[in-house]
Each structure stands twice: as structure tokens, then as C-alpha cells.
Design a protein around this motif. Sequence first.
Motif, PDB file in Angstrom:
ATOM      1  N   PHE A 109       0.813  70.090  69.344  1.00 18.92           N
ATOM      2  CA  PHE A 109       0.880  71.232  70.257  1.00 18.92           C
ATOM      3  C   PHE A 109       1.991  72.188  69.827  1.00 18.92           C
ATOM      4  CE2 PHE A 109       3.152  73.074  73.915  1.00 18.92           C
ATOM      5  CZ  PHE A 109       2.196  73.998  74.314  1.00 18.92           C
ATOM      6  N   LEU A 110       3.153  71.639  69.465  1.00 15.80           N
ATOM      7  CA  LEU A 110       4.267  72.481  69.044  1.00 15.80           C
ATOM      8  C   LEU A 110       3.972  73.196  67.723  1.00 15.80           C
ATOM      9  CD1 LEU A 110       7.311  70.287  70.075  1.00 15.80           C
ATOM     10  CD2 LEU A 110       6.616  72.481  71.066  1.00 15.80           C
ATOM     11  N   VAL A 111       3.312  72.512  66.806  1.00 15.83           N
ATOM     12  CA  VAL A 111       2.921  73.173  65.550  1.00 15.83           C
ATOM     13  C   VAL A 111       1.975  74.329  65.864  1.00 15.83           C
ATOM     14  CG1 VAL A 111       1.613  72.891  63.407  1.00 15.83           C
ATOM     15  CG2 VAL A 111       3.340  71.205  64.046  1.00 15.83           C
ATOM     16  N   TRP A 112       1.054  74.113  66.798  1.00 19.56           N
ATOM     17  CA  TRP A 112       0.153  75.188  67.200  1.00 19.56           C
ATOM     18  C   TRP A 112       0.938  76.323  67.860  1.00 19.56           C
ATOM     19  CZ3 TRP A 112      -1.035  77.194  72.027  1.00 19.56           C
ATOM     20  CH2 TRP A 112      -2.081  78.127  72.044  1.00 19.56           C
ATOM     21  N   ALA A 113       1.906  75.983  68.724  1.00 17.41           N
ATOM     22  CA  ALA A 113       2.690  77.008  69.419  1.00 17.41           C
ATOM     23  C   ALA A 113       3.519  77.834  68.437  1.00 17.41           C
ATOM     24  CB  ALA A 113       3.596  76.357  70.461  1.00 17.41           C
ATOM     25  N   TYR A 114       3.988  77.201  67.374  1.00 20.61           N
ATOM     26  CA  TYR A 114       4.777  77.880  66.342  1.00 20.61           C
ATOM     27  C   TYR A 114       3.923  78.192  65.109  1.00 20.61           C
ATOM     28  CZ  TYR A 114       9.032  76.811  68.960  1.00 20.61           C
ATOM     29  OH  TYR A 114      10.002  76.754  69.928  1.00 20.61           O
ATOM     30  N   ARG A 115       2.637  78.370  65.309  1.00 19.73           N
ATOM     31  CA  ARG A 115       1.691  78.515  64.197  1.00 19.73           C
ATOM     32  C   ARG A 115       2.002  79.691  63.286  1.00 19.73           C
ATOM     33  NH1 ARG A 115      -0.657  79.612  68.916  1.00 19.73           N
ATOM     34  NH2 ARG A 115      -1.611  81.652  69.262  1.00 19.73           N
ATOM     35  N   SER A 116       2.621  80.720  63.803  1.00 15.75           N
ATOM     36  CA  SER A 116       2.946  81.857  62.931  1.00 15.75           C
ATOM     37  C   SER A 116       3.960  81.450  61.862  1.00 15.75           C
ATOM     38  CB  SER A 116       3.486  83.030  63.748  1.00 15.75           C
ATOM     39  OG  SER A 116       4.708  82.686  64.364  1.00 15.75           O
ATOM     40  N   HIS A 117       4.772  80.449  62.163  1.00 13.77           N
ATOM     41  CA  HIS A 117       5.753  79.963  61.194  1.00 13.77           C
ATOM     42  C   HIS A 117       5.135  79.002  60.181  1.00 13.77           C
ATOM     43  CE1 HIS A 117       8.999  81.815  63.433  1.00 13.77           C
ATOM     44  NE2 HIS A 117       8.401  81.370  64.531  1.00 13.77           N
ATOM     45  N   PHE A 118       3.941  78.515  60.472  1.00 10.87           N
ATOM     46  CA  PHE A 118       3.247  77.589  59.581  1.00 10.87           C
ATOM     47  C   PHE A 118       2.037  78.247  58.907  1.00 10.87           C
ATOM     48  CE2 PHE A 118       5.332  74.772  62.648  1.00 10.87           C
ATOM     49  CZ  PHE A 118       5.969  73.899  61.784  1.00 10.87           C
ATOM     50  N   ALA A 119       1.920  79.553  58.985  1.00  7.75           N
ATOM     51  CA  ALA A 119       0.741  80.265  58.471  1.00  7.75           C
ATOM     52  C   ALA A 119       0.491  79.952  57.004  1.00  7.75           C
ATOM     53  CB  ALA A 119       0.893  81.765  58.683  1.00  7.75           C
ATOM     54  N   GLY A 120       1.533  79.882  56.201  1.00  7.84           N
ATOM     55  CA  GLY A 120       1.364  79.606  54.783  1.00  7.84           C
ATOM     56  C   GLY A 120       0.802  78.227  54.499  1.00  7.84           C
ATOM     57  N   VAL A 121       1.075  77.288  55.376  1.00  4.75           N
ATOM     58  CA  VAL A 121       0.570  75.928  55.184  1.00  4.75           C
ATOM     59  C   VAL A 121      -0.941  75.882  55.326  1.00  4.75           C
ATOM     60  CG1 VAL A 121       0.648  73.580  56.122  1.00  4.75           C
ATOM     61  CG2 VAL A 121       2.734  74.921  55.997  1.00  4.75           C
ATOM     62  N   PHE A 122      -1.466  76.743  56.177  1.00  7.04           N
ATOM     63  CA  PHE A 122      -2.898  76.740  56.446  1.00  7.04           C
ATOM     64  C   PHE A 122      -3.660  77.796  55.646  1.00  7.04           C
ATOM     65  CE2 PHE A 122      -0.865  75.044  60.311  1.00  7.04           C
ATOM     66  CZ  PHE A 122      -1.417  73.778  60.272  1.00  7.04           C
ATOM     67  N   ALA A 123      -3.038  78.360  54.631  1.00  5.90           N
ATOM     68  CA  ALA A 123      -3.696  79.364  53.788  1.00  5.90           C
ATOM     69  C   ALA A 123      -4.785  78.691  52.952  1.00  5.90           C
ATOM     70  CB  ALA A 123      -2.689  80.037  52.879  1.00  5.90           C
ATOM     71  N   VAL A 124      -5.992  79.269  52.976  1.00  6.52           N
ATOM     72  CA  VAL A 124      -7.119  78.704  52.241  1.00  6.52           C
ATOM     73  C   VAL A 124      -6.957  78.934  50.737  1.00  6.52           C
ATOM     74  CG1 VAL A 124      -9.613  78.792  51.942  1.00  6.52           C
ATOM     75  CG2 VAL A 124      -8.629  79.002  54.226  1.00  6.52           C
ATOM     76  N   LYS A 125      -6.558  80.132  50.355  1.00  6.57           N
ATOM     77  CA  LYS A 125      -6.340  80.457  48.947  1.00  6.57           C
ATOM     78  C   LYS A 125      -4.925  80.988  48.785  1.00  6.57           C
ATOM     79  CE  LYS A 125     -10.818  81.331  47.037  1.00  6.57           C
ATOM     80  NZ  LYS A 125     -11.490  82.217  46.106  1.00  6.57           N
ATOM     81  N   PRO A 126      -3.952  80.106  48.712  1.00  5.51           N
ATOM     82  CA  PRO A 126      -2.566  80.578  48.593  1.00  5.51           C
ATOM     83  C   PRO A 126      -2.298  81.201  47.242  1.00  5.51           C
ATOM     84  CG  PRO A 126      -2.646  78.211  48.375  1.00  5.51           C
ATOM     85  CD  PRO A 126      -4.043  78.651  48.714  1.00  5.51           C
ATOM     86  N   ARG A 127      -1.401  82.179  47.236  1.00  5.83           N
ATOM     87  CA  ARG A 127      -1.012  82.844  46.002  1.00  5.83           C
ATOM     88  C   ARG A 127       0.311  82.269  45.518  1.00  5.83           C
ATOM     89  NH1 ARG A 127      -2.259  89.202  46.859  1.00  5.83           N
ATOM     90  NH2 ARG A 127      -4.064  88.900  48.179  1.00  5.83           N
ATOM     91  N   ILE A 128       0.492  82.251  44.229  1.00  2.00           N
ATOM     92  CA  ILE A 128       1.746  81.788  43.645  1.00  2.00           C
ATOM     93  C   ILE A 128       2.747  82.939  43.712  1.00  2.00           C
ATOM     94  CG2 ILE A 128       2.875  80.964  41.558  1.00  2.00           C
ATOM     95  CD1 ILE A 128       0.194  79.712  40.787  1.00  2.00           C
ATOM     96  N   GLY A 129       3.968  82.631  44.165  1.00  2.00           N
ATOM     97  CA  GLY A 129       5.043  83.632  44.173  1.00  2.00           C
ATOM     98  C   GLY A 129       4.959  84.596  45.230  1.00  2.00           C
TER      99      GLY A 129
END
Length: 129
Positions: A109-129
Motif C-alpha cells: 500500500f505504501l509503495v502504491w501511495a509513493y508510486r511517483s517515487h517508484f516510477a522508474g522501477v515500473f518502467a516497461v522500456k527503461p532507458r540507460i542514463g
Amino acid sequence: MFWAVLVARVLVGLPVFVFGLNHFLNFMPMPAMTLPPAAMKFMEALNESNYMTVVKVLEVVGGALVLSGRLVSLGLVLITPVAVNIALWDVVLVKQPGLGVVLTALCFFLVWAYRSHFAGVFAVKPRIG
């Protein structure tokens, strides 16, 4: 939403912090529990290898961060895997849900509440750098 997140932070951070400190200071004697043989073997291995000391340090640091409200995301990164492992211990080895299941649900629940801070973790196609 603010109050729900605050309550969840306290419900996660306080027990994790207190039980982590108890490992080092032993201010709350733990009652003797009868555990299934597999759970006893696993706990003995964790204690003999000093693995639990590392886990308890993560609990104290993560719990303090979540309770303080500063660097909550980092605290959740430290605490959530510990909570998941406690839940797995409860369900797989002890064969009954316990505090770990509740802690894991609150951490998610807390990860969901702070989801904007975890946005990069849930990126489908993350970019390097």
C-alpha cells in the motif's frame, strides 16, 4: 489519503524498528514458540550464520526512515523485502498467516501511495542514463 498513509507508515515502521532493536538490546524477551521442524532448521541456520544480524540492521534503518517521514522510499526499499520474507516464513514454513502478511500488504500500500517515487522501477522500456 494523508492520514491513511501516516497510519500505514506507523503500523509498518514501528514494529519493524522495535523488533529490529530488540535483536540487539533484548528489552522484550521473546516467548518460546513451538515451530515445525523445517522452520526450526531454517531459523537455526539464519542465526548461526549471523544473517539475522544483517536483516535486523536493515529493519532498524528502514523502520527509522519510514517512521521519520524522510527518505520513506529508501526505507520501503529496505523493509518490503524483509516483510515479504516474513510473510513467506509465515505461510510456507509455519503454515499460517501472521504479522508478515499484514506487513507485506501495508508495504505494498505504501509503495502504491509513493508510486511517483517508484516510477522508474515500473518502467516497461527503461532507458540507460
